[in-house]
Design a protein around this motif. Sequence first.
Motif, PDB file in Angstrom:
ATOM      1  N   ASN A   1      56.442  12.467  40.779  1.00  0.00           N
ATOM      2  CA  ASN A   1      56.865  11.620  41.902  1.00  0.00           C
ATOM      3  C   ASN A   1      56.668  10.146  41.580  1.00  0.00           C
ATOM      4  O   ASN A   1      57.541   9.319  41.857  1.00  0.00           O
ATOM      5  N   GLN A   2      55.520   9.799  40.988  1.00  0.00           N
ATOM      6  CA  GLN A   2      55.268   8.419  40.606  1.00  0.00           C
ATOM      7  C   GLN A   2      56.284   7.961  39.552  1.00  0.00           C
ATOM      8  O   GLN A   2      56.797   6.851  39.610  1.00  0.00           O
ATOM      9  N   ALA A   3      56.588   8.839  38.613  1.00  0.00           N
ATOM     10  CA  ALA A   3      57.551   8.513  37.558  1.00  0.00           C
ATOM     11  C   ALA A   3      58.931   8.242  38.145  1.00  0.00           C
ATOM     12  O   ALA A   3      59.582   7.250  37.806  1.00  0.00           O
ATOM     13  N   ARG A   4      59.386   9.103  39.035  1.00  0.00           N
ATOM     14  CA  ARG A   4      60.704   8.928  39.649  1.00  0.00           C
ATOM     15  C   ARG A   4      60.757   7.679  40.533  1.00  0.00           C
ATOM     16  O   ARG A   4      61.750   6.959  40.537  1.00  0.00           O
ATOM     17  N   THR A   5      59.662   7.404  41.250  1.00  0.00           N
ATOM     18  CA  THR A   5      59.600   6.213  42.089  1.00  0.00           C
ATOM     19  C   THR A   5      59.681   4.949  41.244  1.00  0.00           C
ATOM     20  O   THR A   5      60.413   4.011  41.575  1.00  0.00           O
ATOM     21  N   ALA A   6      58.950   4.917  40.141  1.00  0.00           N
ATOM     22  CA  ALA A   6      58.974   3.744  39.251  1.00  0.00           C
ATOM     23  C   ALA A   6      60.376   3.525  38.689  1.00  0.00           C
ATOM     24  O   ALA A   6      60.858   2.386  38.639  1.00  0.00           O
ATOM     25  N   CYS A   7      61.036   4.602  38.279  1.00  0.00           N
ATOM     26  CA  CYS A   7      62.405   4.474  37.754  1.00  0.00           C
ATOM     27  C   CYS A   7      63.355   3.967  38.832  1.00  0.00           C
ATOM     28  O   CYS A   7      64.189   3.103  38.563  1.00  0.00           O
ATOM     29  N   GLN A   8      63.213   4.500  40.035  1.00  0.00           N
ATOM     30  CA  GLN A   8      64.075   4.069  41.140  1.00  0.00           C
ATOM     31  C   GLN A   8      63.876   2.585  41.425  1.00  0.00           C
ATOM     32  O   GLN A   8      64.845   1.843  41.576  1.00  0.00           O
ATOM     33  N   HIS A   9      62.634   2.139  41.485  1.00  0.00           N
ATOM     34  CA  HIS A   9      62.344   0.721  41.757  1.00  0.00           C
ATOM     35  C   HIS A   9      62.845  -0.174  40.625  1.00  0.00           C
ATOM     36  O   HIS A   9      63.185  -1.338  40.863  1.00  0.00           O
ATOM     37  N   ALA A  10      62.881   0.361  39.406  1.00  0.00           N
ATOM     38  CA  ALA A  10      63.358  -0.421  38.261  1.00  0.00           C
ATOM     39  C   ALA A  10      64.877  -0.392  38.143  1.00  0.00           C
ATOM     40  O   ALA A  10      65.453  -1.105  37.319  1.00  0.00           O
ATOM     41  N   GLY A  11      65.535   0.431  38.949  1.00  0.00           N
ATOM     42  CA  GLY A  11      66.991   0.522  38.897  1.00  0.00           C
ATOM     43  C   GLY A  11      67.507   1.333  37.719  1.00  0.00           C
ATOM     44  O   GLY A  11      68.632   1.137  37.272  1.00  0.00           O
ATOM     45  N   VAL A  12      66.680   2.265  37.233  1.00  0.00           N
ATOM     46  CA  VAL A  12      67.060   3.108  36.100  1.00  0.00           C
ATOM     47  C   VAL A  12      67.372   4.510  36.610  1.00  0.00           C
ATOM     48  O   VAL A  12      66.566   5.129  37.312  1.00  0.00           O
ATOM     49  N   GLU A  13      68.549   5.001  36.245  1.00  0.00           N
ATOM     50  CA  GLU A  13      68.989   6.329  36.656  1.00  0.00           C
ATOM     51  C   GLU A  13      68.158   7.403  35.959  1.00  0.00           C
ATOM     52  O   GLU A  13      67.903   7.333  34.765  1.00  0.00           O
ATOM     53  N   VAL A  14      67.738   8.407  36.731  1.00  0.00           N
ATOM     54  CA  VAL A  14      66.975   9.528  36.175  1.00  0.00           C
ATOM     55  C   VAL A  14      67.912  10.717  36.027  1.00  0.00           C
ATOM     56  O   VAL A  14      68.522  11.162  36.998  1.00  0.00           O
ATOM     57  N   GLU A  15      68.028  11.201  34.797  1.00  0.00           N
ATOM     58  CA  GLU A  15      68.825  12.396  34.526  1.00  0.00           C
ATOM     59  C   GLU A  15      68.002  13.626  34.904  1.00  0.00           C
ATOM     60  O   GLU A  15      66.776  13.636  34.753  1.00  0.00           O
ATOM     61  N   ASN A  16      68.646  14.672  35.374  1.00  0.00           N
ATOM     62  CA  ASN A  16      67.930  15.885  35.764  1.00  0.00           C
ATOM     63  C   ASN A  16      67.471  16.713  34.578  1.00  0.00           C
ATOM     64  O   ASN A  16      66.547  17.502  34.683  1.00  0.00           O
ATOM     65  N   GLU A  17      68.124  16.549  33.452  1.00  0.00           N
ATOM     66  CA  GLU A  17      67.759  17.295  32.247  1.00  0.00           C
ATOM     67  C   GLU A  17      68.358  16.581  31.044  1.00  0.00           C
ATOM     68  O   GLU A  17      69.071  15.597  31.179  1.00  0.00           O
TER      69      GLU A  17
END
Length: 97
Positions: A55-71
Amino acid sequence: MAEGSVTTLTSDIKSFAAEHGGAKAVVEYVGKRGARIVLVGEDGEWSDQFAQDTNQARTACQHAGVEVENEWERELLEQMRPSNDLWRSMARRSMAR
């Protein structure tokens, strides 16, 4: 142990993305260690960061404007360019076995 706060992770992720023309991320659960964020820059360079949990990892990526791939998608893997140092370290490991 996991490192950094969301603010520190966000800053590091933004910095990486800015240096490499943008980035995408894959978040991997790594047990007690927390979560690994693998960043792949648009230029093929890659790096990783560690967070306390996914959750912390995804939140940091979201705040940085970096798209998170699901796999790990094929296109993202093909974009990665391993450094010469990484190739050497992998060769040493396989030769030692």
